[in-house]
Design a protein around this motif. Structure first.
Motif: not given
Length: 279
Positions: A35-38, A160-162, A181-188, A234-240
């Motif tokens: 539950p802690h991983v979005t 967030e980057g292109l 345009m995309e979202r990240y959540h990483c260190n590697y 992770l991008r946008g609304d979960t409805a789309r």
């Protein structure tokens, strides 16, 4: 509504896959659900949206990485219509994540790897196809001498980057555009040293950021094999749902239809020969 099951044992997965004749495409969500991983909390909502908006119904089974190697060895993973190796590394079992990727690659099962899934996709390909048996992931083996996946100079957590997809690639087709345009959540991320070997052995690095760093990988000749360092969930609304997630669902639906017609094996055998490991 789509139901996401958790397959705790090989018997559970085997029972589900041999008794459900509904025609719904089945997807293995390989990762250590938390539950802690979005992204993990968003995926059930995205699956529901795929069914409601696009008519792409996926019966989802969560498979912990600690169970994935056994599921692969028992032949259960090969019965799914798609495999998605999820974010959430370090995984409880590196071997389990790699086994899931290998099954999808060798059996022609539609595949998506995101974030940690991207990193482990490169690792599996380097070890199994390129013969780079000793390359390592710094998160799993920080003391390793030969890193394929190394710490990023600048963290991408919350970034967030292109991303630019190569023209004519699966990445471009899945995104529906050359730029996104995309979202990240990483260190590697991938270290440059071994990337030419991956390319020489058939993997295509088909998407890059504005600095030319590899952000998408795909396998030509495979029905659908895509991995992204960014997290489309992770991008946008979960409805789309993100276009890449819709593309995976569509590929899974096609695979399910082919499987019911008994045509998958013959169709993919020749095209996947080059990606099989030497062993």
């Amino acid at each position: 509504m789509t139901t996401a099951h958790t397959a705790h044992t090989a018997h559970r997965a085997d029972t589900a896959l041999t008794t459900d004749a509904s025609g719904v495409a089945r997807i293995a969500l390989v990762g250590d659900r938390s539950p802690h991983v979005t992204s993990h909390t968003r995926i059930p909502l995205l699956l529901d949206a795929l069914a409601a908006r696009d008519g792409l119904v996926l019966d989802a089974y969560w498979i912990p990485t600690g169970d994935a190697a056994a599921e692969a060895a028992a032949g259960n993973l090969a019965r799914f219509d798609a495999v998605w190796v999820l974010p959430g590394s370090p995984y409880a079992s590196e071997a389990g994540a790699l086994a899931a990727i290998r099954v999808a690659r060798e059996e022609g099962i539609p595949f998506l790897g995101t974030c940690g899934g991207f990193q482990h996709t490169l690792l599996e390909y380097a070890r199994s196809v390129c013969g780079l048996a000793h390359v390592a992931h710094a998160e799993n083996d920080p003391g390793a001498r030969d890193l394929l996946i190394a710490p990023l100079a600048c963290s991408l957590v919350g970034h967030e980057g292109l991303v630019r997809a190569e023209p004519g690639s699966l990445a471009e087709a899945a995104l529906g555009a050359e730029r996104s345009m995309e979202r990240y959540h990483c260190n590697y991320g991938p270290a440059p040293r071994h990337l030419p070997a991956l390319i020489a052995h058939g993997l295509r690095l088909s998407g890059h950021d504005e600095n030319g760093q590899a952000r998408i990988a795909e396998l030509p000749g495979h029905p659908f094999f895509l991995a992204t360092l960014f997290q489309p969930e992770l991008r946008g609304d979960t409805a789309r749902p993100h276009p890449i997630i819709r593309a995976l669902a569509a590929a899974a639906t096609r695979h399910a239809a082919d499987r019911r017609r008994g045509g998958v094996g013959a169709r993919i055998a020749a095209t996947l020969a080059a990606s099989r490991s030497a062993g």
